[in-house]
Design an enzyme around this catalytic site. Structure first.
Site, PDB file in Angstrom:
ATOM      1  N   ASP A  15     -17.138 -39.347  95.923  1.00  0.00           N
ATOM      2  CA  ASP A  15     -16.317 -40.475  96.403  1.00  0.00           C
ATOM      3  C   ASP A  15     -14.879 -39.983  96.554  1.00  0.00           C
ATOM      4  O   ASP A  15     -14.482 -38.979  95.952  1.00  0.00           O
ATOM      5  CB  ASP A  15     -16.355 -41.638  95.399  1.00  0.00           C
ATOM      6  CG  ASP A  15     -15.514 -42.831  95.882  1.00  0.00           C
ATOM      7  OD1 ASP A  15     -15.654 -43.220  97.059  1.00  0.00           O
ATOM      8  OD2 ASP A  15     -14.698 -43.348  95.106  1.00  0.00           O
ATOM      9  N   SER A  16     -14.101 -40.726  97.316  1.00  0.00           N
ATOM     10  CA  SER A  16     -12.687 -40.387  97.459  1.00  0.00           C
ATOM     11  C   SER A  16     -11.976 -40.455  96.107  1.00  0.00           C
ATOM     12  O   SER A  16     -10.957 -39.809  95.917  1.00  0.00           O
ATOM     13  CB  SER A  16     -12.022 -41.352  98.438  1.00  0.00           C
ATOM     14  OG  SER A  16     -12.172 -42.679  97.981  1.00  0.00           O
ATOM     15  N   TYR A  47      -8.951 -42.774 101.015  1.00  0.00           N
ATOM     16  CA  TYR A  47      -9.450 -42.347 102.319  1.00  0.00           C
ATOM     17  C   TYR A  47      -9.411 -43.503 103.324  1.00  0.00           C
ATOM     18  O   TYR A  47      -9.431 -43.288 104.518  1.00  0.00           O
ATOM     19  CB  TYR A  47     -10.918 -41.910 102.195  1.00  0.00           C
ATOM     20  CG  TYR A  47     -11.161 -40.510 101.685  1.00  0.00           C
ATOM     21  CD1 TYR A  47     -10.180 -39.779 101.016  1.00  0.00           C
ATOM     22  CD2 TYR A  47     -12.406 -39.914 101.879  1.00  0.00           C
ATOM     23  CE1 TYR A  47     -10.447 -38.503 100.543  1.00  0.00           C
ATOM     24  CE2 TYR A  47     -12.670 -38.638 101.429  1.00  0.00           C
ATOM     25  CZ  TYR A  47     -11.697 -37.929 100.754  1.00  0.00           C
ATOM     26  OH  TYR A  47     -11.969 -36.667 100.303  1.00  0.00           O
ATOM     27  N   GLY A  48      -9.383 -44.730 102.786  1.00  0.00           N
ATOM     28  CA  GLY A  48      -9.607 -45.923 103.611  1.00  0.00           C
ATOM     29  C   GLY A  48      -8.636 -46.130 104.741  1.00  0.00           C
ATOM     30  O   GLY A  48      -8.935 -46.819 105.711  1.00  0.00           O
ATOM     31  N   CYS A  78     -19.324 -43.501  98.976  1.00  0.00           N
ATOM     32  CA  CYS A  78     -18.062 -43.991  99.524  1.00  0.00           C
ATOM     33  C   CYS A  78     -18.360 -44.493 100.929  1.00  0.00           C
ATOM     34  O   CYS A  78     -18.903 -43.741 101.756  1.00  0.00           O
ATOM     35  CB  CYS A  78     -17.065 -42.836  99.569  1.00  0.00           C
ATOM     36  SG  CYS A  78     -15.510 -43.237 100.386  1.00  0.00           S
ATOM     37  N   ASN A  79     -18.022 -45.737 101.198  1.00  0.00           N
ATOM     38  CA  ASN A  79     -18.309 -46.295 102.521  1.00  0.00           C
ATOM     39  C   ASN A  79     -17.480 -45.626 103.604  1.00  0.00           C
ATOM     40  O   ASN A  79     -17.948 -45.389 104.708  1.00  0.00           O
ATOM     41  CB  ASN A  79     -18.029 -47.798 102.520  1.00  0.00           C
ATOM     42  CG  ASN A  79     -19.112 -48.556 101.785  1.00  0.00           C
ATOM     43  OD1 ASN A  79     -20.096 -48.947 102.380  1.00  0.00           O
ATOM     44  ND2 ASN A  79     -18.948 -48.733 100.487  1.00  0.00           N
ATOM     45  N   THR A  80     -16.215 -45.335 103.271  1.00  0.00           N
ATOM     46  CA  THR A  80     -15.330 -44.747 104.275  1.00  0.00           C
ATOM     47  C   THR A  80     -15.856 -43.370 104.682  1.00  0.00           C
ATOM     48  O   THR A  80     -15.931 -43.052 105.877  1.00  0.00           O
ATOM     49  CB  THR A  80     -13.897 -44.650 103.719  1.00  0.00           C
ATOM     50  OG1 THR A  80     -13.541 -45.926 103.166  1.00  0.00           O
ATOM     51  CG2 THR A  80     -12.911 -44.277 104.791  1.00  0.00           C
ATOM     52  N   GLU A 163      -7.087 -49.997  91.572  1.00  0.00           N
ATOM     53  CA  GLU A 163      -6.767 -48.721  90.904  1.00  0.00           C
ATOM     54  C   GLU A 163      -5.537 -48.839  90.006  1.00  0.00           C
ATOM     55  O   GLU A 163      -5.352 -48.037  89.105  1.00  0.00           O
ATOM     56  CB  GLU A 163      -6.586 -47.613  91.941  1.00  0.00           C
ATOM     57  CG  GLU A 163      -7.893 -47.352  92.661  1.00  0.00           C
ATOM     58  CD  GLU A 163      -8.061 -45.946  93.174  1.00  0.00           C
ATOM     59  OE1 GLU A 163      -7.082 -45.198  93.202  1.00  0.00           O
ATOM     60  OE2 GLU A 163      -9.202 -45.614  93.537  1.00  0.00           O
ATOM     61  N   CYS A 197     -17.279 -51.581 100.194  1.00  0.00           N
ATOM     62  CA  CYS A 197     -16.401 -50.566  99.611  1.00  0.00           C
ATOM     63  C   CYS A 197     -16.816 -50.484  98.154  1.00  0.00           C
ATOM     64  O   CYS A 197     -16.989 -51.518  97.500  1.00  0.00           O
ATOM     65  CB  CYS A 197     -14.935 -50.979  99.725  1.00  0.00           C
ATOM     66  SG  CYS A 197     -13.821 -49.923  98.771  1.00  0.00           S
ATOM     67  N   THR A 198     -16.976 -49.252  97.657  1.00  0.00           N
ATOM     68  CA  THR A 198     -17.552 -49.090  96.325  1.00  0.00           C
ATOM     69  C   THR A 198     -16.609 -49.555  95.207  1.00  0.00           C
ATOM     70  O   THR A 198     -17.013 -49.669  94.058  1.00  0.00           O
ATOM     71  CB  THR A 198     -17.994 -47.628  96.104  1.00  0.00           C
ATOM     72  OG1 THR A 198     -16.899 -46.752  96.407  1.00  0.00           O
ATOM     73  CG2 THR A 198     -19.158 -47.287  97.007  1.00  0.00           C
ATOM     74  N   HIS A 199     -15.353 -49.836  95.558  1.00  0.00           N
ATOM     75  CA  HIS A 199     -14.425 -50.411  94.570  1.00  0.00           C
ATOM     76  C   HIS A 199     -14.663 -51.912  94.353  1.00  0.00           C
ATOM     77  O   HIS A 199     -14.314 -52.454  93.312  1.00  0.00           O
ATOM     78  CB  HIS A 199     -12.977 -50.276  95.040  1.00  0.00           C
ATOM     79  CG  HIS A 199     -12.372 -48.931  94.851  1.00  0.00           C
ATOM     80  ND1 HIS A 199     -12.791 -47.815  95.522  1.00  0.00           N
ATOM     81  CD2 HIS A 199     -11.337 -48.531  94.067  1.00  0.00           C
ATOM     82  CE1 HIS A 199     -12.047 -46.788  95.173  1.00  0.00           C
ATOM     83  NE2 HIS A 199     -11.157 -47.193  94.286  1.00  0.00           N
TER      84      HIS A 199
HETATM   85  N1  DGL Z   1     -14.454 -46.135  97.695  1.00  0.00           N
HETATM   86  C1  DGL Z   1     -14.078 -46.081  99.073  1.00  0.00           C
HETATM   87  C2  DGL Z   1     -15.098 -46.818  99.954  1.00  0.00           C
HETATM   88  O1  DGL Z   1     -16.193 -47.163  99.519  1.00  0.00           O
HETATM   89  C3  DGL Z   1     -12.706 -46.614  99.375  1.00  0.00           C
HETATM   90  C4  DGL Z   1     -11.563 -46.043  98.594  1.00  0.00           C
HETATM   91  C5  DGL Z   1     -10.554 -45.313  99.447  1.00  0.00           C
HETATM   92  O2  DGL Z   1      -9.916 -45.946 100.315  1.00  0.00           O
HETATM   93  O3  DGL Z   1     -10.434 -44.120  99.251  1.00  0.00           O
HETATM   94  O4  DGL Z   1     -14.825 -47.028 101.111  1.00  0.00           O
END
Ligand code: DGL
Length: 279
Positions: A15-16, A47-48, A78-80, A163, A197-199
């Site tokens: 993940d990012s 990363y988003g 990570c979705n992004t 975060e 988004c995994t967050h």
């Molecule tokens: N965890 C990332 C996702 O699922 C997003 C976090 C990021 O922006 O890096 O997209």
């Protein structure tokens, strides 16, 4: 190659930063017997809000790092990264790097189950600006369920709020309500919302509070874990290369102690992460 000669290695989870920990904990709950290496690219997160080219390059470097550790299977938790890098890595890079290794993402397992949840095919999607702009969910949904509609809503403030451990305050409540209202304004028909988004599972209670009760919320952790379980059953040639001692190693591109501290927001466990360099 005989069974004995196969070099077994942990499953890589990338993940990012921290969000993939919500996926990792569900995967470990479903498949505790395997070993895992979690890699968070915290030094280069988020990363988003980054471009396609940068997310692709950073993700490929991370996958290569996990391959160098021996991983035969890497999950982009990570979705992004799944939205912007997975297809290119699968189609363009893997054939050169090692056609026997596999990289999987989180979008397909989420989309696959939509027909079991929605009644009318109107799907709300909450994600980072990168995930929403990529239209990857729309494309994946169009392949499996061409009659469904995806209504995407970018939520750029949510990852930094999470975060920074600002989950339980008025400011976060404001931004959750704001993006949920913007999503609902797109269509009154939405009956299912994907936390893309995994967050976002960390904001589940607030999101639930602002969504009407009839709307179902999909968190990805358990879906990805079930899908991985099924994948390993269907692919014994990959499964037999996954080591099984029930161990998990945590790697981060930022300082290990910072990672350990923030990771407690995402995991029940206390962990010890090691700092590494990639790229
Ligand atoms: N965890 C990332 C996702 O699922 C997003 C976090 C990021 O922006 O890096 O997209």
């Amino acid at each position: 190659m005989s069974q004995d000669n196969i070099r077994k290695a942990p499953i890589g989870i990338f993940d990012s930063g921290y969000g993939g920990l919500t996926i990792l904990s569900e995967i470990r709950r479903a498949l505790p017997q395997y070993d895992y290496i979690y890699l968070g690219d915290n030094a280069r997160a988020p990363y988003g809000t980054r471009s396609f080219e940068i997310v692709y390059r950073f993700t490929l470097e991370a996958v290569q790092y996990l391959f160098d550790q021996g991983c035969q299977l890497v999950i982009l938790a990570c979705n992004t990264a799944s939205a912007k890098a997975l297809r290119s890595i699968q189609q363009n890079d893997l054939p050169h790097i090692d056609p026997a290794r596999r990289v999987l993402g989180v979008i397909r397992p989420t989309v696959e189950i939509l027909d079991k949840v929605t009644h009318n095919g109107h799907i709300g999607l909450l994600g980072t600006p990168g995930t929403i702009q990529s239209q990857s969910y729309t494309a994946e949904v169009a392949k499996l369920y061409p009659q469904f509609h995806v209504h995407g809503q970018a939520c750029p403030m949510w990852v930094p709020l999470i975060e920074n451990n600002e989950i339980d305050n008025e400011g976060t409540n404001f931004f959750v309500k704001k993006y949920i209202n913007e999503l609902l304004a797109q269509s009154t028909l939405i009956d299912t919302v994907i936390l893309g988004c995994t967050h976002y599972p960390l904001l589940y209670n607030l999101i639930r509070k602002h969504l009407p009760n009839h709307i179902q919320i999909l968190s990805q952790g358990a879906l990805v874990a079930d899908s991985l379980k099924d994948y390993l059953k269907r692919h014994p040639e990959i499964e037999q290369k996954c080591s099984q001692n029930g161990k998990c190693t945590y790697l981060t591109t930022e300082s290990g102690s910072k990672f350990n501290e923030t990771a407690t927001l995402f995991l029940q466990d206390t962990i010890t992460a090691r700092q590494i360099e990639i790229g």
